[in-house]
Design an enzyme around this catalytic site. Sequence first.
Site, PDB file in Angstrom:
ATOM      1  N   CYS A  66      47.138  44.526  33.743  1.00 35.57           N
ATOM      2  CA  CYS A  66      46.481  43.337  33.192  1.00 35.57           C
ATOM      3  C   CYS A  66      46.448  43.456  31.674  1.00 35.57           C
ATOM      4  CB  CYS A  66      45.069  43.224  33.762  1.00 35.57           C
ATOM      5  SG  CYS A  66      44.131  41.845  33.070  1.00 35.57           S
ATOM      6  N   CYS A  69      42.418  43.930  30.669  1.00 33.93           N
ATOM      7  CA  CYS A  69      41.608  45.120  30.982  1.00 33.93           C
ATOM      8  C   CYS A  69      42.430  46.362  31.313  1.00 33.93           C
ATOM      9  CB  CYS A  69      40.646  44.808  32.126  1.00 33.93           C
ATOM     10  SG  CYS A  69      41.452  44.634  33.738  1.00 33.93           S
ATOM     11  N   CYS A 115      43.324  38.795  37.999  1.00 33.54           N
ATOM     12  CA  CYS A 115      42.985  40.216  38.018  1.00 33.54           C
ATOM     13  C   CYS A 115      41.631  40.332  38.706  1.00 33.54           C
ATOM     14  CB  CYS A 115      42.926  40.761  36.596  1.00 33.54           C
ATOM     15  SG  CYS A 115      42.313  42.458  36.503  1.00 33.54           S
ATOM     16  N   CYS A 118      38.859  41.864  35.977  1.00 28.17           N
ATOM     17  CA  CYS A 118      38.295  41.129  34.837  1.00 28.17           C
ATOM     18  C   CYS A 118      38.415  39.613  34.949  1.00 28.17           C
ATOM     19  CB  CYS A 118      38.918  41.608  33.539  1.00 28.17           C
ATOM     20  SG  CYS A 118      40.619  41.041  33.286  1.00 28.17           S
ATOM     21  N   CYS A 138      54.156  34.784  41.202  1.00 32.89           N
ATOM     22  CA  CYS A 138      54.774  34.192  40.022  1.00 32.89           C
ATOM     23  C   CYS A 138      53.801  34.413  38.859  1.00 32.89           C
ATOM     24  CB  CYS A 138      55.002  32.712  40.307  1.00 32.89           C
ATOM     25  SG  CYS A 138      55.927  31.856  39.057  1.00 32.89           S
TER      26      CYS A 138
END
Length: 149
Positions: A66, A69, A115, A118, A138
């Site tokens: 991510c 985070c 995510c 976060c 995607c």
Amino acid sequence: MMLKWKDVLKFAREGNPEPSHTVVKSPREWRDILDEDVFTITRLSATERPFSSEMCEAFTPGRYACACCEQPLFDSGQKFESSSGWPSFDQPLTPDAIAYIEDGSHGMQRIEVKCNVCDAHLGHVFPDGKTESGLRYCINGKATTFISA
């Protein structure tokens, strides 16, 4: 455990797996640490232009984390060429890495992926993948950072 479309729908409708931990920041805190494009995509649920990410054609061994985070999300071994214009994966690194949200925006019925640590917008998952799972995550290239193996 290989996730299939029925698992994605179940998570979106009945609740996502519990993440190992969470990262919570105010919009102001995110804006202070992210560049404008990453902030707009991950915190405001924007989408980058198709074929604009160099990650579409990158297949170097490693992991995708991510951009907000640094939680690991996908392994390069799960990445495939989808010709969709965005990096595509057939499985998350772990079942609890991703949160699934039903998304009826823009007159479409889709499943948004975020995510799970976060709450950053990553993209969407579709049941039209080219691999055994049948899934195609995607993902906006700017929503992730690459960590080489």
